[in-house]
Design an enzyme around this catalytic site. Structure first.
Site, PDB file in Angstrom:
ATOM      1  CG  ASP A   1      -0.927 -12.560   2.338  1.00  0.00           C
ATOM      2  OD1 ASP A   1      -0.938 -11.180   2.250  1.00  0.00           O
ATOM      3  OD2 ASP A   1      -1.302 -13.057   1.337  1.00  0.00           O
TER       4      ASP A   1
ATOM      5  CB  SER B   1      -0.926  -0.025   1.153  1.00  0.00           C
ATOM      6  OG  SER B   1      -1.722  -1.112   1.185  1.00  0.00           O
TER       7      SER B   1
ATOM      8  CB  THR C   1      -9.967 -12.873  -2.930  1.00  0.00           C
ATOM      9  OG1 THR C   1      -8.759 -13.220  -3.017  1.00  0.00           O
ATOM     10  CG2 THR C   1     -10.243 -11.501  -3.763  1.00  0.00           C
TER      11      THR C   1
HETATM   12  N1  SAH Z   1      -0.419  -4.551   4.031  1.00  0.00           N
HETATM   13  C1  SAH Z   1       0.085  -5.119   2.681  1.00  0.00           C
HETATM   14  C2  SAH Z   1      -1.102  -5.120   1.400  1.00  0.00           C
HETATM   15  C3  SAH Z   1      -0.866  -6.342   0.845  1.00  0.00           C
HETATM   16  S1  SAH Z   1      -2.116  -6.296  -0.711  1.00  0.00           S
HETATM   17  C4  SAH Z   1       1.267  -4.321   2.218  1.00  0.00           C
HETATM   18  O1  SAH Z   1       1.137  -2.985   2.414  1.00  0.00           O
HETATM   19  O2  SAH Z   1       2.036  -4.942   1.822  1.00  0.00           O
HETATM   20  C5  SAH Z   1      -3.334  -7.363  -0.043  1.00  0.00           C
HETATM   21  C6  SAH Z   1      -2.985  -8.733   0.604  1.00  0.00           C
HETATM   22  O3  SAH Z   1      -3.953  -9.255   1.240  1.00  0.00           O
HETATM   23  C7  SAH Z   1      -2.398  -9.561  -0.550  1.00  0.00           C
HETATM   24  O4  SAH Z   1      -0.984  -9.836   0.052  1.00  0.00           O
HETATM   25  C8  SAH Z   1      -3.151 -10.593  -0.637  1.00  0.00           C
HETATM   26  O5  SAH Z   1      -2.670 -12.071  -0.694  1.00  0.00           O
HETATM   27  C9  SAH Z   1      -3.744 -10.751   0.778  1.00  0.00           C
HETATM   28  N2  SAH Z   1      -5.130 -11.427   0.987  1.00  0.00           N
HETATM   29  C10 SAH Z   1      -6.185 -11.313   0.190  1.00  0.00           C
HETATM   30  N3  SAH Z   1      -7.198 -11.929   0.565  1.00  0.00           N
HETATM   31  C11 SAH Z   1      -6.832 -12.436   1.787  1.00  0.00           C
HETATM   32  C12 SAH Z   1      -7.522 -13.458   2.500  1.00  0.00           C
HETATM   33  N4  SAH Z   1      -8.735 -14.082   2.419  1.00  0.00           N
HETATM   34  N5  SAH Z   1      -6.674 -14.048   3.773  1.00  0.00           N
HETATM   35  C13 SAH Z   1      -5.483 -13.546   3.814  1.00  0.00           C
HETATM   36  N6  SAH Z   1      -4.822 -12.714   3.010  1.00  0.00           N
HETATM   37  C14 SAH Z   1      -5.428 -12.128   1.812  1.00  0.00           C
END
Ligand code: SAH
Length: 223
Positions: free
Chosen positions: A110, A60, A218
């Site tokens: 994650d 982000s 998701t």
């Molecule tokens: N806070 C992180 C954001 C990563 S983007 C950063 O700044 O690096 C969002 C993340 O959510 C992705 O890594 C994706 O794999 C994860 N994600 C999406 N759906 C998820 C779920 N159901 N459970 C766990 N992680 C999830």
């Protein structure tokens, strides 16, 4: 804000975020100063914008990480327990760990194993990060973040780094009373940040803050 807060080093990025009022608290500023975003963002690490990290995920934008920390700050006291859902690069997990200190615990969850591994790898690039992993202050786990991580619950603070299709009850259930969650929630074609406060008496209050654009929370992709 991207064009205003970008920097040429971690220090100048954080200083610009503070100068532009996106960081107002000194504890947040210091915690972000201590974590070099270049260890987590593969490109344009000091720009105030999201960057791709692979697996359709993004780290982000720094101003969003700052806003999340500032919003959760009253609950990020030394020794606090925190859950970072959708931990991705691991950047925010590391900043949160700096805020709760060595007596605190931060779980980054994650659902993509290579990202779980990448987050730990990124954090291990600094000596401070290696110490936090070795001591168990920070732990990265694989799982469906919509269900939280009951093993380490309840949490003083929960950060959700991907947009939820609904307000997931399991996450609110895993908040302490008092406790606070920062979560982007999808509403039609829009997404808004919500602050979910669980009060001392266990009642839950949701406040809508502002519109955002996050990748969705998701089902896990097939392995
Ligand atoms: N806070 C992180 C954001 C990563 S983007 C950063 O700044 O690096 C969002 C993340 O959510 C992705 O890594 C994706 O794999 C994860 N994600 C999406 N759906 C998820 C779920 N159901 N459970 C766990 N992680 C999830």
């Amino acid at each position: 804000m991207a064009w205003r807060s970008s920097g040429t080093s971690n220090e100048s990025l954080v200083a610009n975020l503070a100068r532009n009022g996106l960081i107002t608290d000194n504890r947040v500023k210091e915690a972000m100063m201590k974590v070099d975003r270049a260890h987590y963002a593969p490109s344009s690490a000091y720009e105030d914008s999201p960057q791709p990290i692979g697996h359709r995920a993004t780290i982000s934008a720094p101003h969003m990480h700052a806003s999340a920390c500032e919003t959760l700050l009253p609950h990020l006291t030394p020794g606090a327990r925190v859950l970072d859902v959708g931990s991705g690069s691991g950047y925010l997990t590391a900043v949160l760990a700096n805020l709760v200190g060595p007596s605190g615990t931060v779980i980054g969850i994650d659902h993509i194993q290579p990202l779980v591994d990448m987050a730990a790898h990124n954090m291990a690039k600094s000596e401070e990060g290696r110490k936090m992993l070795d001591s168990g202050q920070v732990k990265f786990v694989k799982g469906d973040g919509r269900k939280g991580w009951p093993e380490a619950a309840p949490y003083d603070a929960i950060h959700v780094g991907a947009a939820a299709a609904e307000h997931h009850q399991a996450l609110a259930d895993q908040l302490k009373a008092p406790g606070r969650m920062f979560v982007p929630v999808e509403e039609g074609h829009m997404q808004h940040i919500y602050v979910v406060d669980k009060k001392e008496d266990g009642s839950v209050e949701k406040k809508k803050l502002y519109g955002v654009q996050y990748v969705p929370l998701t089902d896990a992709p097939p392995e």
